[in-house]
Motif scaffolding. Structure first.
Motif, PDB file in Angstrom:
ATOM      1  N   UNK A   1       0.832  -1.204   0.000  1.00 20.92           N
ATOM      2  CA  UNK A   1       0.000   0.000   0.000  1.00 20.92           C
ATOM      3  C   UNK A   1       0.865   1.252   0.000  1.00 20.92           C
ATOM      4  N   UNK A   2       1.918   1.248   0.823  1.00 17.88           N
ATOM      5  CA  UNK A   2       2.826   2.391   0.886  1.00 17.88           C
ATOM      6  C   UNK A   2       3.522   2.597  -0.460  1.00 17.88           C
ATOM      7  N   UNK A   3       4.004   1.515  -1.053  1.00 17.09           N
ATOM      8  CA  UNK A   3       4.680   1.613  -2.351  1.00 17.09           C
ATOM      9  C   UNK A   3       3.719   2.136  -3.411  1.00 17.09           C
ATOM     10  N   UNK A   4       2.485   1.645  -3.389  1.00 19.01           N
ATOM     11  CA  UNK A   4       1.488   2.110  -4.366  1.00 19.01           C
ATOM     12  C   UNK A   4       1.261   3.604  -4.237  1.00 19.01           C
ATOM     13  N   UNK A   5       1.180   4.094  -2.997  1.00 15.80           N
ATOM     14  CA  UNK A   5       1.016   5.525  -2.789  1.00 15.80           C
ATOM     15  C   UNK A   5       2.245   6.312  -3.199  1.00 15.80           C
ATOM     16  N   UNK A   6       3.414   5.763  -2.930  1.00 18.87           N
ATOM     17  CA  UNK A   6       4.672   6.420  -3.275  1.00 18.87           C
ATOM     18  C   UNK A   6       4.808   6.590  -4.788  1.00 18.87           C
ATOM     19  N   UNK A   7       4.303   5.616  -5.538  1.00 14.66           N
ATOM     20  CA  UNK A   7       4.398   5.655  -7.001  1.00 14.66           C
ATOM     21  C   UNK A   7       3.200   6.336  -7.659  1.00 14.66           C
ATOM     22  N   UNK A   8       2.199   6.695  -6.862  1.00 15.08           N
ATOM     23  CA  UNK A   8       0.958   7.242  -7.430  1.00 15.08           C
ATOM     24  C   UNK A   8       1.190   8.600  -8.083  1.00 15.08           C
ATOM     25  N   UNK A   9       0.553   8.788  -9.229  1.00  8.43           N
ATOM     26  CA  UNK A   9       0.556  10.076  -9.910  1.00  8.43           C
ATOM     27  C   UNK A   9      -0.852  10.349 -10.414  1.00  8.43           C
ATOM     28  N   UNK A  10      -1.389  11.460 -10.021  1.00 11.80           N
ATOM     29  CA  UNK A  10      -2.768  11.787 -10.392  1.00 11.80           C
ATOM     30  C   UNK A  10      -2.885  11.964 -11.900  1.00 11.80           C
ATOM     31  N   UNK A  11      -3.921  11.382 -12.470  1.00 13.52           N
ATOM     32  CA  UNK A  11      -4.144  11.484 -13.907  1.00 13.52           C
ATOM     33  C   UNK A  11      -4.562  12.900 -14.278  1.00 13.52           C
ATOM     34  N   UNK A  12      -4.300  13.263 -15.504  1.00 11.59           N
ATOM     35  CA  UNK A  12      -4.609  14.626 -15.957  1.00 11.59           C
ATOM     36  C   UNK A  12      -6.103  14.875 -16.052  1.00 11.59           C
ATOM     37  N   UNK A  13      -6.892  13.812 -16.239  1.00  6.47           N
ATOM     38  CA  UNK A  13      -8.350  13.958 -16.328  1.00  6.47           C
ATOM     39  C   UNK A  13      -9.002  12.630 -15.964  1.00  6.47           C
ATOM     40  N   UNK A  14     -10.320  12.662 -15.802  1.00  4.97           N
ATOM     41  CA  UNK A  14     -11.052  11.474 -15.373  1.00  4.97           C
ATOM     42  C   UNK A  14     -11.016  10.365 -16.428  1.00  4.97           C
ATOM     43  N   UNK A  15     -11.045  10.733 -17.690  1.00  2.00           N
ATOM     44  CA  UNK A  15     -11.019   9.719 -18.748  1.00  2.00           C
ATOM     45  C   UNK A  15      -9.733   8.902 -18.673  1.00  2.00           C
ATOM     46  N   UNK A  16      -8.618   9.585 -18.496  1.00  2.00           N
ATOM     47  CA  UNK A  16      -7.338   8.898 -18.387  1.00  2.00           C
ATOM     48  C   UNK A  16      -7.285   8.033 -17.137  1.00  2.00           C
ATOM     49  N   UNK A  17      -7.804   8.567 -16.028  1.00  2.00           N
ATOM     50  CA  UNK A  17      -7.814   7.822 -14.767  1.00  2.00           C
ATOM     51  C   UNK A  17      -8.610   6.524 -14.889  1.00  2.00           C
ATOM     52  N   UNK A  18      -9.817   6.624 -15.417  1.00  2.78           N
ATOM     53  CA  UNK A  18     -10.682   5.441 -15.557  1.00  2.78           C
ATOM     54  C   UNK A  18     -10.067   4.434 -16.523  1.00  2.78           C
ATOM     55  N   UNK A  19      -9.481   4.938 -17.597  1.00  2.00           N
ATOM     56  CA  UNK A  19      -8.853   4.050 -18.582  1.00  2.00           C
ATOM     57  C   UNK A  19      -7.698   3.283 -17.958  1.00  2.00           C
ATOM     58  N   UNK A  20      -6.863   3.967 -17.184  1.00  7.65           N
ATOM     59  CA  UNK A  20      -5.727   3.298 -16.537  1.00  7.65           C
ATOM     60  C   UNK A  20      -6.204   2.284 -15.502  1.00  7.65           C
ATOM     61  N   UNK A  21      -7.190   2.656 -14.705  1.00  3.45           N
ATOM     62  CA  UNK A  21      -7.723   1.733 -13.701  1.00  3.45           C
ATOM     63  C   UNK A  21      -8.292   0.486 -14.358  1.00  3.45           C
ATOM     64  N   UNK A  22      -8.975   0.698 -15.473  1.00  3.67           N
ATOM     65  CA  UNK A  22      -9.611  -0.432 -16.154  1.00  3.67           C
ATOM     66  C   UNK A  22      -8.571  -1.406 -16.702  1.00  3.67           C
ATOM     67  N   UNK A  23      -7.591  -0.888 -17.457  1.00  5.92           N
ATOM     68  CA  UNK A  23      -6.627  -1.759 -18.115  1.00  5.92           C
ATOM     69  C   UNK A  23      -5.529  -2.253 -17.187  1.00  5.92           C
ATOM     70  N   UNK A  24      -5.067  -1.405 -16.281  1.00  7.65           N
ATOM     71  CA  UNK A  24      -3.936  -1.774 -15.434  1.00  7.65           C
ATOM     72  C   UNK A  24      -4.344  -2.628 -14.236  1.00  7.65           C
ATOM     73  N   UNK A  25      -5.595  -2.506 -13.786  1.00 11.28           N
ATOM     74  CA  UNK A  25      -5.997  -3.197 -12.562  1.00 11.28           C
ATOM     75  C   UNK A  25      -7.219  -4.088 -12.743  1.00 11.28           C
ATOM     76  N   UNK A  26      -8.284  -3.545 -13.300  1.00 10.30           N
ATOM     77  CA  UNK A  26      -9.523  -4.309 -13.361  1.00 10.30           C
ATOM     78  C   UNK A  26      -9.426  -5.500 -14.310  1.00 10.30           C
ATOM     79  N   UNK A  27      -8.922  -5.285 -15.514  1.00 10.14           N
ATOM     80  CA  UNK A  27      -8.822  -6.380 -16.494  1.00 10.14           C
ATOM     81  C   UNK A  27      -7.931  -7.514 -15.990  1.00 10.14           C
ATOM     82  N   UNK A  28      -6.719  -7.229 -15.471  1.00 13.33           N
ATOM     83  CA  UNK A  28      -5.911  -8.328 -14.918  1.00 13.33           C
ATOM     84  C   UNK A  28      -6.602  -9.038 -13.766  1.00 13.33           C
ATOM     85  N   UNK A  29      -7.319  -8.287 -12.931  1.00 16.52           N
ATOM     86  CA  UNK A  29      -8.042  -8.901 -11.813  1.00 16.52           C
ATOM     87  C   UNK A  29      -9.087  -9.889 -12.306  1.00 16.52           C
ATOM     88  N   UNK A  30      -9.848  -9.505 -13.319  1.00 19.49           N
ATOM     89  CA  UNK A  30     -10.882 -10.380 -13.869  1.00 19.49           C
ATOM     90  C   UNK A  30     -10.258 -11.628 -14.488  1.00 19.49           C
TER      91      UNK A  30
END
Length: 322
Positions: free
Chosen positions: A46-75
Motif C-alpha cells: 500500500x505504501x509503495x502504491x502511494x509512493x508511485x501514485x501520480x494523479x491522472x490529468x483527467x477522469x477519462x485517463x484515470x478510468x482508462x488506466x484503472x480499467x486496463x492496469x488493474x480491473x482487467x488483470x483482476x478479472x
C-alpha cells in the motif's frame, strides 16, 4: 560503493516490491512465524502504491488506466483461479459448485471469494478513483486518513467481518496516503544512507514488528481487519516498510538488477497467481518452516520466465493493453 541508488530507476524500490511479494507468498503458507509477516506485508505494498501514485490529468485517463492496469488483470486472473479449482475438482471426481453469471456479478461487487489475492488490485483501483476525486489540498489527505481510520475502527467495534475489496479500502488507503506523503523523500532518501544508522533502524523495525505481532494479533486485511489495536496496526506497517527499505538498500549491492526489475514489473502477475501453487504445496504432509521458505523463493523466481512470456504474448495480465 555504487548501489545503483542514484540511477534513473529506483532499484531499492524494486527490491522493496520483490521483498514484499516474497513476504506475501511466504505468509500464505501459514508456517511458523507467519503472524509477523502479516504485520506488514500488504501494508508495504500500500505504501509503495502511494509512493508511485501520480494523479491522472483527467477522469477519462484515470478510468482508462484503472480499467486496463488493474480491473482487467483482476478479472482474468480470477477466472484462471476458478478454472484451476474447477478442473482440479473434476480430475479428483469432486463436485465444484459455481455459477459463472453469479461469479461475475459478485466479482464486479468486489467480493474477495471471487478473486483471491487479487482483491488488493481491486482495492487499489478504488483508491485511485478516490484520489482522482480528492482536491489537491494540504488538509485533504490528513482528513481522509482520519475518516478512513474512524471507519475501520467503527467496523471493528461492530464485530462484523466483511470480505470485500471495497470495504478493505478502509485499512489499505491510510498506508497508501502515507506513501503519497513520503513522495518528497524520493530524491533525498538515497543520499541519507549510513551503515551504522541503517543497522540501528533495522533492529528497531524488527523489534517493533515482533512487539506488534505479539500484542496486536493477526492482521487480516482481506477482512478489513487490523488486529486488536489500530495504533499498533499503523506502527507495525510502518516498521515493516522501514525494515524492507533498509534491507533493499543493502541488496542493491548485488549484481541482479535485471532479474529484480523483471520480478518487480511482474508483481501483479505473481501476487495474483502464486496462490494456485501455494495451495497445492500446502497439501504436502509434514512441512517445516524451512521448506516453506525455500518453496516461497522457488515460486517467486519461477515466475521470471512466465513474466517474459506474458510480456510477449499476453501483456494484458501485466496491466498493459498496448
Amino acid at each position: 560503493m555504487n548501489r545503483n541508488l542514484n540511477s534513473e530507476r529506483l532499484l531499492w524500490l524494486d527490491w522493496m516490491k520483490v521483498l514484499a511479494i516474497f513476504s506475501i507468498i511466504w505468509g500464505h503458507f501459514f508456517s511458523e512465524g507467519h503472524l509477523y509477516l502479516y504485520v506488514f506485508n500488504v501494508q508495504v505494498f500500500c505504501v509503495i502504491s502511494g509512493f508511485l501514485y501520480k494523479k491522472a490529468s483527467n477522469w477519462k485517463t484515470c478510468v482508462k488506466k484503472c480499467f486496463w492496469q488493474l480491473f482487467v488483470p483482476t478479472v482474468i486472473m480470477s477466472i484462471i483461479m476458478q478454472l484451476e479449482a474447477y478442473l482440479r475438482c473434476l480430475a479428483l471426481g469432486h463436485h465444484y459448485d459455481i455459477s459463472w453469471p453469479w461469479f461475475f456479478q459478485w466479482l464486479l461487487l468486489g467480493h474477495r471469494w471471487c478473486m483471491g489475492p487479487c482483491w488488493y488490485f481491486y482495492s487499489l483501483m478504488v483508491m485511485r478513483l478516490i484520489m482522482q476525486a480528492l482536491p489537491e489540498r494540504k488538509w485533504a489527505y490528513p482528513l481522509l486518513f482520519v475518516a478512513l481510520s474512524a471507519g475501520a475502527i467503527y467496523l471493528h467495534s461492530t464485530g462484523i467481518e466483511i470480505s470485500n475489496a471495497n470495504t478493505n479500502v478502509l485499512v489499505c488507503m491510510p498506508f497508501f496516503l502515507i506513501g503519497v506523503s513520503l513522495k518528497p523523500l524520493k530524491s533525498i532518501a538515497p543520499q541519507l544512507h549510513n551503515y551504522s544508522v541503517e543497522v540501528m533502524l533495522f533492529a528497531l523495525a524488527a523489534v517493533l514488528i515482533v512487539l506488534c505481532g505479539n500484542n496486536n494479533g493477526y492482521v487480516w486485511m482481506y477482512l478489513c481487519g487490523y488486529g486488536y489495536n489500530y495504533i499498533l496496526y499503523i506502527i507495525g506497517g510502518l516498521a515493516g516498510t522501514l525494515l524492507l527499505y533498509v534491507i533493499s538498500l543493502w541488496l542493491c549491492r548485488l549484481p541482479y538488477r535485471n532479474m529484480i526489475i523483471t520480478v518487480s514489473k511482474g508483481s501483479i502477475l505473481i501476487i495474483g497467481l502464486h496462490i494456485i501453487i501455494v495451495r497445492r504445496l500446502t497439501e504436502l504432509p509434514n512441512r517445516m518452516c524451512g521448506e516453506d521458505l525455500i518453496f516461497s523463493l522457488l515460486i517467486l523466481f519461477s515466475f521470471i520466465p512466465i513474466i517474459w512470456l506474458t510480456e510477449l504474448f499476453f501483456p494484458l495480465l501485466l496491466g498493459r493493453h498496448k
